[in-house]
Enzyme design. Structure first.
Site, PDB file in Angstrom:
ATOM      1  N   GLN A   8       0.832  -1.199   0.000  1.00  0.00           N
ATOM      2  CA  GLN A   8       0.000   0.000   0.000  1.00  0.00           C
ATOM      3  C   GLN A   8       0.868   1.250   0.000  1.00  0.00           C
ATOM      4  O   GLN A   8       1.951   1.270   0.621  1.00  0.00           O
ATOM      5  CB  GLN A   8      -0.932   0.044   1.231  1.00  0.00           C
ATOM      6  CG  GLN A   8      -2.172  -0.818   1.128  1.00  0.00           C
ATOM      7  CD  GLN A   8      -1.953  -2.219   1.654  1.00  0.00           C
ATOM      8  OE1 GLN A   8      -1.027  -2.475   2.421  1.00  0.00           O
ATOM      9  NE2 GLN A   8      -2.796  -3.150   1.232  1.00  0.00           N
ATOM     10  N   ASN A  10      -4.082   0.990  -2.542  1.00  0.00           N
ATOM     11  CA  ASN A  10      -3.581  -0.366  -2.723  1.00  0.00           C
ATOM     12  C   ASN A  10      -2.644  -0.420  -3.915  1.00  0.00           C
ATOM     13  O   ASN A  10      -2.596   0.496  -4.742  1.00  0.00           O
ATOM     14  CB  ASN A  10      -4.744  -1.337  -2.940  1.00  0.00           C
ATOM     15  CG  ASN A  10      -5.424  -1.716  -1.639  1.00  0.00           C
ATOM     16  OD1 ASN A  10      -4.808  -1.713  -0.572  1.00  0.00           O
ATOM     17  ND2 ASN A  10      -6.704  -2.044  -1.719  1.00  0.00           N
ATOM     18  N   CYS A  50      -6.304   0.962   7.084  1.00  0.00           N
ATOM     19  CA  CYS A  50      -5.205  -0.008   7.083  1.00  0.00           C
ATOM     20  C   CYS A  50      -4.572   0.005   8.472  1.00  0.00           C
ATOM     21  O   CYS A  50      -3.912   0.975   8.855  1.00  0.00           O
ATOM     22  CB  CYS A  50      -4.171   0.337   6.014  1.00  0.00           C
ATOM     23  SG  CYS A  50      -2.788  -0.828   5.940  1.00  0.00           S
ATOM     24  N   HIS A  67     -14.777  -6.927   5.322  1.00  0.00           N
ATOM     25  CA  HIS A  67     -14.110  -8.227   5.445  1.00  0.00           C
ATOM     26  C   HIS A  67     -15.135  -9.352   5.504  1.00  0.00           C
ATOM     27  O   HIS A  67     -16.223  -9.187   6.075  1.00  0.00           O
ATOM     28  CB  HIS A  67     -13.279  -8.285   6.727  1.00  0.00           C
ATOM     29  CG  HIS A  67     -12.025  -7.477   6.676  1.00  0.00           C
ATOM     30  ND1 HIS A  67     -10.795  -8.026   6.371  1.00  0.00           N
ATOM     31  CD2 HIS A  67     -11.812  -6.159   6.884  1.00  0.00           C
ATOM     32  CE1 HIS A  67      -9.877  -7.075   6.400  1.00  0.00           C
ATOM     33  NE2 HIS A  67     -10.466  -5.926   6.708  1.00  0.00           N
ATOM     34  N   GLU A 116      -5.951  -9.593   0.488  1.00  0.00           N
ATOM     35  CA  GLU A 116      -6.360  -8.198   0.643  1.00  0.00           C
ATOM     36  C   GLU A 116      -6.925  -7.650  -0.663  1.00  0.00           C
ATOM     37  O   GLU A 116      -6.324  -7.817  -1.727  1.00  0.00           O
ATOM     38  CB  GLU A 116      -5.179  -7.336   1.093  1.00  0.00           C
ATOM     39  CG  GLU A 116      -4.759  -7.578   2.534  1.00  0.00           C
ATOM     40  CD  GLU A 116      -3.944  -6.432   3.084  1.00  0.00           C
ATOM     41  OE1 GLU A 116      -4.398  -5.267   2.987  1.00  0.00           O
ATOM     42  OE2 GLU A 116      -2.841  -6.690   3.596  1.00  0.00           O
ATOM     43  N   ARG A 117      -8.041  -6.988  -0.534  1.00  0.00           N
ATOM     44  CA  ARG A 117      -8.673  -6.306  -1.668  1.00  0.00           C
ATOM     45  C   ARG A 117      -7.675  -5.347  -2.319  1.00  0.00           C
ATOM     46  O   ARG A 117      -7.157  -4.444  -1.688  1.00  0.00           O
ATOM     47  CB  ARG A 117      -9.896  -5.542  -1.148  1.00  0.00           C
ATOM     48  CG  ARG A 117     -10.649  -4.734  -2.155  1.00  0.00           C
ATOM     49  CD  ARG A 117     -11.765  -3.936  -1.502  1.00  0.00           C
ATOM     50  NE  ARG A 117     -11.286  -3.051  -0.452  1.00  0.00           N
ATOM     51  CZ  ARG A 117     -12.023  -2.086   0.111  1.00  0.00           C
ATOM     52  NH1 ARG A 117     -13.279  -1.924  -0.254  1.00  0.00           N
ATOM     53  NH2 ARG A 117     -11.529  -1.322   1.060  1.00  0.00           N
ATOM     54  N   CYS A 160      -2.260  -8.407   7.770  1.00  0.00           N
ATOM     55  CA  CYS A 160      -3.324  -7.432   7.530  1.00  0.00           C
ATOM     56  C   CYS A 160      -3.907  -7.051   8.881  1.00  0.00           C
ATOM     57  O   CYS A 160      -4.534  -7.886   9.541  1.00  0.00           O
ATOM     58  CB  CYS A 160      -4.396  -8.009   6.607  1.00  0.00           C
ATOM     59  SG  CYS A 160      -5.794  -6.901   6.321  1.00  0.00           S
ATOM     60  N   GLY A 161      -3.707  -5.795   9.287  1.00  0.00           N
ATOM     61  CA  GLY A 161      -4.177  -5.366  10.596  1.00  0.00           C
ATOM     62  C   GLY A 161      -5.684  -5.360  10.710  1.00  0.00           C
ATOM     63  O   GLY A 161      -6.247  -5.824  11.705  1.00  0.00           O
ATOM     64  N   GLY A 202      -7.667  -7.114   8.886  1.00  0.00           N
ATOM     65  CA  GLY A 202      -8.076  -8.520   8.806  1.00  0.00           C
ATOM     66  C   GLY A 202      -7.968  -9.211  10.154  1.00  0.00           C
ATOM     67  O   GLY A 202      -8.844 -10.009  10.529  1.00  0.00           O
TER      68      GLY A 202
END
Length: 263
Positions: free
Chosen positions: A46, A64, A73, A150, A198-199, A207-208, A210
């Site tokens: 990112q 992204n 994020c 998510h 991740e999208r 992924c935080g 996530g």
């Protein structure tokens, strides 16, 4: 014109951070993709741009690797707190977050999760705690918005899921009008093992958001107790949450190097 940047990462989820609070070239999708390219650019999951804010200490915008701008994020938020070297409030498209220094990283108040189907958002109404949908062996996910959308699948072995193949199918399914981040998790004692598609970025080391989404889902389902350790390929985060309380995420952040973009 040269523009200074910082390369940072949270558990291997890596960022190029540009401080544009005192002026700088405007960001758009093509430029973000070029900087994020790991062969011809700096390379990152990112791109983060810091701007002035009227409601917080700083505004954080997030692109992204595919050039799409997104809402939140968690790993980048910890990196920004470390970069600033102090506690601060951070405005994002997903809301205002609060962070403070914590050991070798930061602790972030990620706000309250949202569970309504329209909050995710989904294309039509359904039970978000056990969605009546599936993709091959990934069935009945839990959906939650933690600043970004998510879905969480609980499986026997998260490492055995072919997430590189199924992740993009789920991310771009018409059920998710704004696309979605895809989490597969399994229990390891009182902890969680997690992998994330991740999208707009694909498989990442961590992924935080996530980790926050998965911990919230697992606590809501009674699978684990708070606080819970979430183990990702790049390392572990600690997530603390209870109903009617904001999510708290703690974990490391690392400054790798600084440089200049010459364009």
């Amino acid at each position: 014109m040269a523009q200074r940047f910082h390369k940072m990462h949270g558990l291997g989820n890596d960022f190029v951070i540009i401080d544009a609070r005192h002026g700088g070239a405007p960001m758009e999708a093509a430029r973000a993709r070029a900087i994020a390219d790991r062969r011809t650019g700096v390379g990152c999951d990112q791109l983060i741009v810091l701007e002035p804010s009227d409601v917080a200490d700083v505004r954080m915008r997030i692109w992204n690797a595919d050039g799409t701008e997104v809402e939140s994020c968690g790993n980048a938020t910890r990196c920004v707190v470390l970069l600033e070297g102090r506690g601060l409030t951070i405005e994002t498209l997903g809301g205002v977050l609060t962070g403070r220094l914590d050991g070798d990283g930061a602790s972030i108040d990620m706000g309250h999760p949202r569970f309504g189907w329209e909050d995710i958002p989904l294309a039509y109404a359904m039970d978000t705690a056990a969605m009546p949908v599936g993709w091959e062996d990934l069935q009945a996910p839990f959906a939650v918005n933690v600043g970004n959308p998510h879905v969480v699948f609980f499986v026997e072995d998260a490492d055995a899921v072919d997430l590189a193949r199924l992740g993009p199918q789920i991310e771009t399914d018409p059920l998710f009008p704004e696309r979605v981040n895809v989490n597969v998790a399994s229990r390891e004692g009182g902890a969680l093992r997690l992998r994330v598609w991740e999208r707009g970025a694909g498989l990442t080391q961590a992924c935080g958001t996530g980790a926050c989404a998965t911990a919230v889902a697992a606590i809501r389902k009674g699978l684990v107790q708070s606080p819970v350790e979430v183990r990702l390929p790049g390392g572990a985060l600690t997530i603390d949450w209870a109903p009617d309380r904001p999510i708290h995420m703690s974990g490391p952040a690392v400054h790798v190097f600084s440089g200049e973009l010459v364009e």
